[in-house]
Write a protein that holds these residues in place. Structure first.
Motif, PDB file in Angstrom:
ATOM      1  N   GLY A 165       0.783  -1.239   0.000  1.00 40.91           N
ATOM      2  CA  GLY A 165       0.000   0.000   0.000  1.00 40.91           C
ATOM      3  C   GLY A 165       0.808   1.278   0.000  1.00 40.91           C
ATOM      4  N   TYR A 166       1.938   1.281  -0.729  1.00 39.20           N
ATOM      5  CA  TYR A 166       2.786   2.469  -0.801  1.00 39.20           C
ATOM      6  C   TYR A 166       2.897   2.994  -2.231  1.00 39.20           C
ATOM      7  CZ  TYR A 166       4.693   1.457   3.895  1.00 39.20           C
ATOM      8  OH  TYR A 166       4.856   1.229   5.240  1.00 39.20           O
ATOM      9  N   THR A 167       3.110   4.298  -2.330  1.00 39.41           N
ATOM     10  CA  THR A 167       3.554   4.939  -3.562  1.00 39.41           C
ATOM     11  C   THR A 167       5.055   5.161  -3.420  1.00 39.41           C
ATOM     12  OG1 THR A 167       1.453   6.007  -4.062  1.00 39.41           O
ATOM     13  CG2 THR A 167       3.429   7.069  -4.927  1.00 39.41           C
ATOM     14  N   VAL A 168       5.789   5.056  -4.523  1.00 42.08           N
ATOM     15  CA  VAL A 168       7.253   5.152  -4.467  1.00 42.08           C
ATOM     16  C   VAL A 168       7.773   6.166  -5.470  1.00 42.08           C
ATOM     17  CG1 VAL A 168       9.428   3.887  -4.698  1.00 42.08           C
ATOM     18  CG2 VAL A 168       7.413   2.709  -3.795  1.00 42.08           C
ATOM     19  N   GLU A 169       8.680   7.002  -5.008  1.00 44.89           N
ATOM     20  CA  GLU A 169       9.477   7.847  -5.891  1.00 44.89           C
ATOM     21  C   GLU A 169      10.926   7.397  -5.806  1.00 44.89           C
ATOM     22  OE1 GLU A 169       9.053  12.092  -5.360  1.00 44.89           O
ATOM     23  OE2 GLU A 169       7.100  11.822  -4.402  1.00 44.89           O
ATOM     24  N   TRP A 170      11.672   7.542  -6.898  1.00 39.99           N
ATOM     25  CA  TRP A 170      13.102   7.250  -6.830  1.00 39.99           C
ATOM     26  C   TRP A 170      13.881   8.261  -7.654  1.00 39.99           C
ATOM     27  CZ3 TRP A 170       9.885   4.350  -9.971  1.00 39.99           C
ATOM     28  CH2 TRP A 170      10.223   4.268 -11.325  1.00 39.99           C
ATOM     29  N   ARG A 171      15.156   8.387  -7.310  1.00 35.89           N
ATOM     30  CA  ARG A 171      16.068   9.261  -8.056  1.00 35.89           C
ATOM     31  C   ARG A 171      17.496   8.753  -7.863  1.00 35.89           C
ATOM     32  NH1 ARG A 171      16.926  14.883  -8.714  1.00 35.89           N
ATOM     33  NH2 ARG A 171      14.675  15.191  -8.848  1.00 35.89           N
ATOM     34  N   VAL A 172      18.243   8.658  -8.950  1.00 36.07           N
ATOM     35  CA  VAL A 172      19.681   8.393  -8.872  1.00 36.07           C
ATOM     36  C   VAL A 172      20.366   9.750  -8.756  1.00 36.07           C
ATOM     37  CG1 VAL A 172      21.701   7.416 -10.006  1.00 36.07           C
ATOM     38  CG2 VAL A 172      19.482   6.279 -10.224  1.00 36.07           C
ATOM     39  N   ILE A 173      21.071   9.958  -7.661  1.00 38.34           N
ATOM     40  CA  ILE A 173      21.670  11.270  -7.382  1.00 38.34           C
ATOM     41  C   ILE A 173      23.191  11.145  -7.324  1.00 38.34           C
ATOM     42  CG2 ILE A 173      21.802  13.197  -5.749  1.00 38.34           C
ATOM     43  CD1 ILE A 173      19.024  12.370  -4.732  1.00 38.34           C
ATOM     44  N   ASN A 174      23.863  12.007  -8.072  1.00 41.04           N
ATOM     45  CA  ASN A 174      25.311  12.148  -7.977  1.00 41.04           C
ATOM     46  C   ASN A 174      25.575  13.351  -7.084  1.00 41.04           C
ATOM     47  OD1 ASN A 174      28.043  12.727  -8.305  1.00 41.04           O
ATOM     48  ND2 ASN A 174      28.056  12.246 -10.487  1.00 41.04           N
ATOM     49  N   ALA A 175      26.172  13.126  -5.919  1.00 38.91           N
ATOM     50  CA  ALA A 175      26.346  14.198  -4.930  1.00 38.91           C
ATOM     51  C   ALA A 175      27.081  15.400  -5.514  1.00 38.91           C
ATOM     52  CB  ALA A 175      27.089  13.659  -3.714  1.00 38.91           C
ATOM     53  N   ALA A 176      28.076  15.158  -6.363  1.00 39.91           N
ATOM     54  CA  ALA A 176      28.863  16.262  -6.929  1.00 39.91           C
ATOM     55  C   ALA A 176      28.026  17.156  -7.828  1.00 39.91           C
ATOM     56  CB  ALA A 176      30.059  15.711  -7.697  1.00 39.91           C
ATOM     57  N   GLU A 177      26.965  16.608  -8.426  1.00 36.00           N
ATOM     58  CA  GLU A 177      26.132  17.411  -9.325  1.00 36.00           C
ATOM     59  C   GLU A 177      25.246  18.390  -8.561  1.00 36.00           C
ATOM     60  OE1 GLU A 177      25.845  14.480 -13.203  1.00 36.00           O
ATOM     61  OE2 GLU A 177      24.242  14.373 -11.707  1.00 36.00           O
ATOM     62  N   TYR A 178      25.238  18.290  -7.238  1.00 34.68           N
ATOM     63  CA  TYR A 178      24.551  19.283  -6.411  1.00 34.68           C
ATOM     64  C   TYR A 178      25.546  20.010  -5.503  1.00 34.68           C
ATOM     65  CZ  TYR A 178      20.154  17.650  -8.220  1.00 34.68           C
ATOM     66  OH  TYR A 178      19.108  17.353  -9.071  1.00 34.68           O
ATOM     67  N   GLY A 179      26.821  20.040  -5.950  1.00 25.28           N
ATOM     68  CA  GLY A 179      27.817  20.875  -5.285  1.00 25.28           C
ATOM     69  C   GLY A 179      28.633  20.206  -4.207  1.00 25.28           C
ATOM     70  N   TYR A 180      28.400  18.932  -3.937  1.00 30.48           N
ATOM     71  CA  TYR A 180      29.104  18.276  -2.838  1.00 30.48           C
ATOM     72  C   TYR A 180      30.430  17.670  -3.284  1.00 30.48           C
ATOM     73  CZ  TYR A 180      24.739  19.222  -0.489  1.00 30.48           C
ATOM     74  OH  TYR A 180      23.644  19.867   0.035  1.00 30.48           O
ATOM     75  N   GLN A 181      31.181  17.193  -2.310  1.00 29.33           N
ATOM     76  CA  GLN A 181      32.607  16.926  -2.471  1.00 29.33           C
ATOM     77  C   GLN A 181      32.968  15.531  -2.992  1.00 29.33           C
ATOM     78  OE1 GLN A 181      31.016  17.768   0.412  1.00 29.33           O
ATOM     79  NE2 GLN A 181      30.970  15.826   1.498  1.00 29.33           N
TER      80      GLN A 181
END
Length: 462
Positions: A165-181
């Motif tokens: 009974g859940y809805t799911v969102e997903w995202r593949v995130i590259n930390a560097a593409e949002y400014g991280y180290q």
């Protein structure tokens, strides 16, 4: 709704640090925004000392189950799920494994996966405790595995959520593409129970409820992926025409899915009632970029981290290629970083007697200051092609990363893993274990960036 958390496969507490904006060791002793009611961390490879668990306990203390017992360092397979305290948010970075199942039941009720596959423990906890919200992290290849049946494993996970009974969102995130180290790509999954206010809000804002038909739903779900969903709010992406949102559907039975399902999941998507909506999104970020140079130590570094010249080079530093089809190198020459990271040609013989030439290209010997760190692995610090080598900021000499620098690359406080609480005594964690912990961790900064959105969601539930 209270902000309570259950942290699975907790490691040294990356989710907890992120949810509570812990930036220094001192922050860990302050009142927390999110109350961790139970956690689980057990490493079967550590026979004598459970280093990750004991580091976590040293920083945060332990948690008891509903029977008043400390089961936080038991194999999660053996933990009685009903005894885990109630929680609003279930989090965890679980291993990527083969998720195929032996059952052909029409629903996941009573389903048994392969022994030791930790996803099934997550699923059992969800069934037992019915958490309203779930945030999970895994390697980026999760959405494509296994290679022989692309997307099957992720499809099984989505189908389990559907049946619970859940809805799911997903995202593949590259930390560097949002400014991280760190250039580290990871799959994040956010699931919410269909009876939550948040589920209703997301669908209403996207006009999903009032629309009918695949094409209409494609346009409404595009809003969840691109603008008003959890990940779109936390990590903005560039605009995208809804026509690029691909639609698929999960089979009714998990057993059928395990045997024959295959689907190309993109880096972003939503699963609603068994329907899959997925699109390839591009990060939208133009802020500051934290680099490896920004997080490196500037003072004196212990001599154990410096690399002797004879271990660094076997010939002129300018040489970046070796061709052993013409002249073989000695064992000593191969045991250098120059050889390991350089391009190679080597004559080899296959098991069937076929002779061939193995070759690989060069990679940079020294990691430069002006870029984010490469993906850090559990082998970091060992004699491995993927290990970072840097130029010391004070002396200019070439060395390995220090444990503090590895902690900073993952967004942990400096010296977070320095000490553990072992049988009531404070003990220093060995350097090789500290390196392993960081190679196995998540980028805490990403959880910190998600936290304000999570807080608003949970607080709005009332």
């Amino acid at each position: 709704m209270k902000k309570t958390v259950c942290e699975l496969f907790a490691g040294v507490g990356g989710f907890r640090c992120g949810l509570n904006s812990i930036s220094t060791i001192e922050d860990a002793s302050k009142p927390e925004k999110w109350e961790t009611v139970w956690f689980s961390q057990w490493e079967p490879a550590d026979k004598k000392t459970q280093w990750a668990h004991d580091c976590y306990v040293n920083r945060f203390g332990t948690c008891l189950d509903l029977d008043g017992k400390d089961t936080t360092n038991e194999d999660i397979n053996a933990v009685e799920k009903a005894k885990i305290p109630e929680h609003t948010l279930l989090v965890g970075g679980f291993p990527c494994q083969d998720y195929s199942v032996a059952s052909t039941l029409a629903t996941s009720k009573g389903l048994e996966g392969k022994k030791g596959i930790l996803w099934w423990d997550i699923r059992d906890i969800l069934e037992a405790k019915n958490a309203p919200f779930v945030l999970l992290e895994n390697v980026d290849r999760l959405i494509k595995s296994p290679a022989s049946q692309r997307g099957r494993d992720f499809g099984i996970i989505l189908a389990c959520f559907r049946d619970l009974g859940y809805t799911v969102e997903w995202r593949v995130i590259n930390a560097a593409e949002y400014g991280y180290q760190q250039r580290r790509r990871r799959t994040f999954i956010f699931a919410y129970r269909n009876d939550t206010k948040y589920a209703k809000k997301v669908l209403e804002e996207a006009n999903y409820i009032s629309m009918h038909g695949d094409e209409m739903h494609r346009h409404s779900v595009a809003k969840i992926i691109l603008s008003n969903g959890f990940f779109a709010t936390s990590f903005p992406v560039d605009p995208l025409d809804a026509k690029y949102v691909k639609i698929g559907e999960l089979p009714k039975g998990i057993g059928e899915l395990s045997e024959s399902f295959s689907f190309t999941f993109e880096n972003s998507g939503v699963m609603l009632d068994g329907k899959i909506y997925t699109a390839k999104t591009v990060p939208s970020y133009d802020g500051k970029q934290i680099t490896l140079g920004d997080i490196m130590e500037t003072g004196d570094v212990d001599k154990q981290f410096f690399i002797p010249r004879e271990k660094l080079y076997y010939t002129s530093p300018d040489v970046t290629h070796s061709d052993e089809t013409k002249q073989k190198l000695t064992k000593e020459e191969r045991q250098t970083w120059q050889y390991l990271k350089g391009a190679k040609k080597i004559c080899r013989t296959a098991a069937n007697g076929h002779e061939y030439v193995f070759s690989e290209g060069p990679i940079s010997l020294v990691d430069e200051y002006d870029k984010p760190a490469r993906t850090m692995l559990t082998s970091e610090g060992s004699f491995s092609r993927t290990t970072h080598i840097v130029r010391d900021k004070q002396t200019g000499d070439i060395r390995l990363l220090t444990p503090v620098e590895m902690e900073r690359i993952q967004g942990f406080p400096s010296d977070w893993t320095k000490e553990c609480l072992v049988n009531g005594e404070t003990v220093e964690m060995p350097v090789n274990k500290r390196k392993f912990m960081m190679g196995n961790a998540l980028v805490v900064n990403l959880i910190k960036q998600m936290e304000p959105v999570l807080s608003e969601i949970v607080e709005s539930e009332g």
